[in-house]
Design an enzyme around this catalytic site. Structure first.
Site, PDB file in Angstrom:
ATOM      1  N   CYS A 149      43.333  29.683  39.887  1.00  0.00           N
ATOM      2  CA  CYS A 149      42.607  30.676  40.684  1.00  0.00           C
ATOM      3  C   CYS A 149      41.126  30.347  40.865  1.00  0.00           C
ATOM      4  CB  CYS A 149      42.809  32.069  40.096  1.00  0.00           C
ATOM      5  SG  CYS A 149      44.546  32.584  40.218  1.00  0.00           S
ATOM      6  N   ASP A 182      39.307  36.562  37.591  1.00  0.00           N
ATOM      7  CA  ASP A 182      40.512  36.883  36.803  1.00  0.00           C
ATOM      8  C   ASP A 182      40.324  36.800  35.278  1.00  0.00           C
ATOM      9  OD1 ASP A 182      41.473  36.943  39.379  1.00  0.00           O
ATOM     10  OD2 ASP A 182      43.030  35.443  39.085  1.00  0.00           O
ATOM     11  N   LYS A 238      44.008  41.124  44.148  1.00  0.00           N
ATOM     12  CA  LYS A 238      44.819  40.189  44.934  1.00  0.00           C
ATOM     13  C   LYS A 238      46.239  40.108  44.373  1.00  0.00           C
ATOM     14  CE  LYS A 238      42.823  36.315  42.322  1.00  0.00           C
ATOM     15  NZ  LYS A 238      44.006  35.792  41.615  1.00  0.00           N
TER      16      LYS A 238
END
Length: 193
Positions: free
Chosen positions: A140, A9, A98
């Protein structure tokens, strides 16, 4: 067997100037790029994850509580969902999206363009060891590392190439990862606030 780097990310919305910025995010992007350039043979494979929201429901809060709900971020089709420009992506072989319609923290909840999940992709490429880097250490990155270990991969987090949101959630994340057998190297970037 092979090893892989999982870049979690490293997107505009999670870096300085983004809608859910983590202090040090741009530095993490540049640091990952620098390491890939300096050690091009360190990993057999490099993959990345992206938060990729269409309508994730209660994951977006108005106002957000910063525990279960967050400001709008990484919406598909916006510049915030793109990789940070300091992240060089020429080595990235697959991107796993996601969270289109629900909250998703772990890269193992994502899928590539053809629908393949991260665990299956890694196994298909004979990967048995992964290093995890990216944003945010306490959300994350933590979730991805814990799932990697659960899936049976020897897992390490290169903390120098992660950025954390806050000391309390970072401490919880570090204890959880250590307790799950994840190897932790270095120290994460963390906001002074």
């Amino acid at each position: 067997m092979a090893n892989a780097l999982i870049i979690v990310d490293v997107q505009n919305d999670f870096c300085e100037g983004g809608s859910l910025a983590v202090a040090g995010g741009a530095g993490v992007a540049a640091g990952i790029s620098g390491l890939l350039a300096a050690e091009p043979r360190r990993w057999d494979h490099v993959v990345a994850t992206k938060d990729y929201h269409v309508d994730p429901g209660a994951h977006f809060g108005d106002p957000p509580d910063y525990v279960e709900s967050w400001p709008r971020h990484c919406v598909v089709g916006t510049s915030g969902s793109e990789f940070h420009p300091d992240l060089v992506t020429d080595r990235v072989e697959a991107v796993f999206h996601k969270g289109e319609h629900a909250a998703a923290y772990s890269g193992f909840e994502g899928h590539a363009a053809d629908g393949e999940g991260l665990a299956d992709w890694l196994r298909r490429h004979d990967v048995d060891r992964v290093d995890v880097v990216g944003i945010a250490t306490d959300h994350c990155v933590r979730a991805t590392a814990l799932d990697a270990a659960r899936e049976g991969f020897a897992t390490a987090v290169l903390l120098d190439l992660t950025a954390a949101v806050a000391p309390p959630t970072l401490d919880v994340a570090l204890r959880a990862m250590d307790g799950a057998g994840v190897t932790l190297h270095g120290e994460p970037v963390i906001s002074a606030a």
